[in-house]
Design a protein around this motif. Sequence first.
Motif, PDB file in Angstrom:
ATOM      1  N   ASP A 155      10.023 -23.687  -9.239  1.00 28.25           N
ATOM      2  CA  ASP A 155      11.030 -22.944  -8.504  1.00 28.25           C
ATOM      3  C   ASP A 155      10.370 -22.300  -7.292  1.00 28.25           C
ATOM      4  N   SER A 156      11.201 -21.791  -6.378  1.00 31.96           N
ATOM      5  CA  SER A 156      10.685 -21.123  -5.186  1.00 31.96           C
ATOM      6  C   SER A 156      10.151 -19.740  -5.546  1.00 31.96           C
ATOM      7  N   LEU A 157       9.113 -19.315  -4.858  1.00 33.17           N
ATOM      8  CA  LEU A 157       8.533 -18.002  -5.096  1.00 33.17           C
ATOM      9  C   LEU A 157       9.338 -16.934  -4.359  1.00 33.17           C
ATOM     10  N   HIS A 158       9.895 -16.001  -5.118  1.00 32.41           N
ATOM     11  CA  HIS A 158      10.616 -14.840  -4.565  1.00 32.41           C
ATOM     12  C   HIS A 158      11.627 -15.227  -3.478  1.00 32.41           C
ATOM     13  N   PRO A 159      12.605 -16.072  -3.824  1.00 34.03           N
ATOM     14  CA  PRO A 159      13.614 -16.465  -2.820  1.00 34.03           C
ATOM     15  C   PRO A 159      14.632 -15.368  -2.526  1.00 34.03           C
ATOM     16  N   MET A 160      14.666 -14.324  -3.350  1.00 35.81           N
ATOM     17  CA  MET A 160      15.654 -13.257  -3.137  1.00 35.81           C
ATOM     18  C   MET A 160      15.311 -12.452  -1.877  1.00 35.81           C
ATOM     19  N   VAL A 161      16.335 -12.023  -1.168  1.00 31.21           N
ATOM     20  CA  VAL A 161      16.172 -11.212   0.044  1.00 31.21           C
ATOM     21  C   VAL A 161      16.516  -9.772  -0.319  1.00 31.21           C
ATOM     22  N   TRP A 162      15.529  -8.891  -0.235  1.00 32.69           N
ATOM     23  CA  TRP A 162      15.713  -7.501  -0.628  1.00 32.69           C
ATOM     24  C   TRP A 162      16.185  -6.646   0.552  1.00 32.69           C
ATOM     25  N   LYS A 163      17.037  -5.688   0.255  1.00 29.50           N
ATOM     26  CA  LYS A 163      17.397  -4.649   1.216  1.00 29.50           C
ATOM     27  C   LYS A 163      16.730  -3.359   0.759  1.00 29.50           C
ATOM     28  N   LEU A 164      15.804  -2.834   1.572  1.00 32.46           N
ATOM     29  CA  LEU A 164      15.088  -1.615   1.224  1.00 32.46           C
ATOM     30  C   LEU A 164      15.940  -0.399   1.576  1.00 32.46           C
ATOM     31  N   LEU A 165      16.079   0.512   0.626  1.00 29.06           N
ATOM     32  CA  LEU A 165      16.919   1.687   0.796  1.00 29.06           C
ATOM     33  C   LEU A 165      16.059   2.953   0.837  1.00 29.06           C
ATOM     34  N   PRO A 166      16.574   4.041   1.425  1.00 29.83           N
ATOM     35  CA  PRO A 166      15.778   5.268   1.561  1.00 29.83           C
ATOM     36  C   PRO A 166      15.678   6.101   0.292  1.00 29.83           C
ATOM     37  N   GLU A 167      16.406   5.740  -0.755  1.00 27.06           N
ATOM     38  CA  GLU A 167      16.418   6.555  -1.967  1.00 27.06           C
ATOM     39  C   GLU A 167      15.076   6.528  -2.677  1.00 27.06           C
ATOM     40  N   ARG A 168      14.713   7.659  -3.297  1.00 33.52           N
ATOM     41  CA  ARG A 168      13.450   7.803  -4.027  1.00 33.52           C
ATOM     42  C   ARG A 168      13.741   8.406  -5.400  1.00 33.52           C
ATOM     43  N   ARG A 169      12.897   8.082  -6.358  1.00 29.22           N
ATOM     44  CA  ARG A 169      12.947   8.742  -7.663  1.00 29.22           C
ATOM     45  C   ARG A 169      11.596   8.601  -8.329  1.00 29.22           C
ATOM     46  N   THR A 170      11.323   9.473  -9.273  1.00 36.12           N
ATOM     47  CA  THR A 170      10.062   9.433 -10.017  1.00 36.12           C
ATOM     48  C   THR A 170      10.318   8.836 -11.390  1.00 36.12           C
ATOM     49  N   ILE A 171       9.554   7.804 -11.734  1.00 33.37           N
ATOM     50  CA  ILE A 171       9.633   7.168 -13.047  1.00 33.37           C
ATOM     51  C   ILE A 171       8.271   7.360 -13.705  1.00 33.37           C
ATOM     52  N   GLY A 172       8.230   8.118 -14.789  1.00 30.77           N
ATOM     53  CA  GLY A 172       6.945   8.520 -15.330  1.00 30.77           C
ATOM     54  C   GLY A 172       6.249   9.395 -14.305  1.00 30.77           C
ATOM     55  N   ASP A 173       5.055   8.995 -13.889  1.00 26.95           N
ATOM     56  CA  ASP A 173       4.333   9.696 -12.838  1.00 26.95           C
ATOM     57  C   ASP A 173       4.333   8.915 -11.530  1.00 26.95           C
ATOM     58  N   LEU A 174       5.148   7.884 -11.453  1.00 34.80           N
ATOM     59  CA  LEU A 174       5.129   7.021 -10.279  1.00 34.80           C
ATOM     60  C   LEU A 174       6.288   7.347  -9.348  1.00 34.80           C
ATOM     61  N   GLU A 175       5.967   7.554  -8.084  1.00 34.46           N
ATOM     62  CA  GLU A 175       6.994   7.733  -7.069  1.00 34.46           C
ATOM     63  C   GLU A 175       7.515   6.346  -6.665  1.00 34.46           C
ATOM     64  N   CYS A 176       8.803   6.146  -6.812  1.00 33.24           N
ATOM     65  CA  CYS A 176       9.383   4.819  -6.605  1.00 33.24           C
ATOM     66  C   CYS A 176      10.437   4.834  -5.502  1.00 33.24           C
ATOM     67  N   GLU A 177      10.576   3.697  -4.860  1.00 30.17           N
ATOM     68  CA  GLU A 177      11.576   3.506  -3.824  1.00 30.17           C
ATOM     69  C   GLU A 177      12.552   2.420  -4.275  1.00 30.17           C
ATOM     70  N   LYS A 178      13.737   2.434  -3.696  1.00 33.58           N
ATOM     71  CA  LYS A 178      14.826   1.577  -4.172  1.00 33.58           C
ATOM     72  C   LYS A 178      15.032   0.373  -3.276  1.00 33.58           C
ATOM     73  N   ALA A 179      15.389  -0.753  -3.904  1.00 37.82           N
ATOM     74  CA  ALA A 179      15.753  -1.971  -3.173  1.00 37.82           C
ATOM     75  C   ALA A 179      16.842  -2.681  -3.955  1.00 37.82           C
ATOM     76  N   ILE A 180      17.690  -3.417  -3.249  1.00 42.26           N
ATOM     77  CA  ILE A 180      18.754  -4.184  -3.903  1.00 42.26           C
ATOM     78  C   ILE A 180      18.745  -5.610  -3.379  1.00 42.26           C
ATOM     79  N   THR A 181      19.281  -6.522  -4.179  1.00 45.44           N
ATOM     80  CA  THR A 181      19.359  -7.919  -3.759  1.00 45.44           C
ATOM     81  C   THR A 181      20.444  -8.631  -4.551  1.00 45.44           C
ATOM     82  N   VAL A 182      20.854  -9.776  -4.053  1.00 39.98           N
ATOM     83  CA  VAL A 182      21.715 -10.701  -4.790  1.00 39.98           C
ATOM     84  C   VAL A 182      20.903 -11.956  -5.046  1.00 39.98           C
TER      85      VAL A 182
END
Length: 258
Positions: free
Chosen positions: A116-143
Amino acid sequence: MRPSILFILSLLPLCGIGQDSTGYHGEEVALMHYASRYNTDFERGAAYRHFLGVLVCAGGDSDFYMLPDSSKSRVPDDVELLMDADTLFRVVKQPDEDRILFSDIGIDGRIRHYRDSLHPMVWKLLPERRTIGDLECEKAITVFRGRNYTAWYAVSIPIANGPWKLGGLPGLIVEAYEDNMDMHFILTGIRFRKAQDGEKPGSIPAQGIPGYTAFIDYWKKAVNMLRGSAGARESPDCVSCHVNTKVRFYSWEKVDTL
């Protein structure tokens, strides 16, 4: 087929990882655990299966596989044949060759491998942030192949990878889910160690493996065959009568099986 679980031991819990301890270098092996589940009924109901997801990254390549909890398996009824033809069980990513190799279990119980193709999804990077455990994370969405996904990734772990076929973001995917929560991954542990010379994960031989089109073709033929055999069992002497038995194809990636 069960991959070695040597790397499952002694992972650091996610809540114990600070930002200063997540530096990753290409010469290291990164070992990640994900608590994973997916709904075999998708939009039709709720029949969740739970897995331990394991992601091993080394030498640029990665190997992701699932260890299922068989006690939560769903038994299909006698009027609908549920086809669990998902590709979650084994995914090897090879960025240098720009490809993914994944395994699938056919209706005959045989394991087949596809490209299969490597990472064919196109992500949209969003400004939202949240902490998961001790990791600061940023949000992205895709179809991706008929489903909407949200991912939370940590740029502090510079691994453009994640569970299953997901990846290609500016950091490791810490959590990912489909809009209806029919599929959900969340990182529960991570560990780094020094790699041995030339060490790369994954043992699927690439030569001669057919592409994603062959995967689709296989399931189209399999579903048509099951439809024919189900109809024959229900009305062996009837040419034009109505057949009530349903044979439908449900998979993680939406596939038109005709």
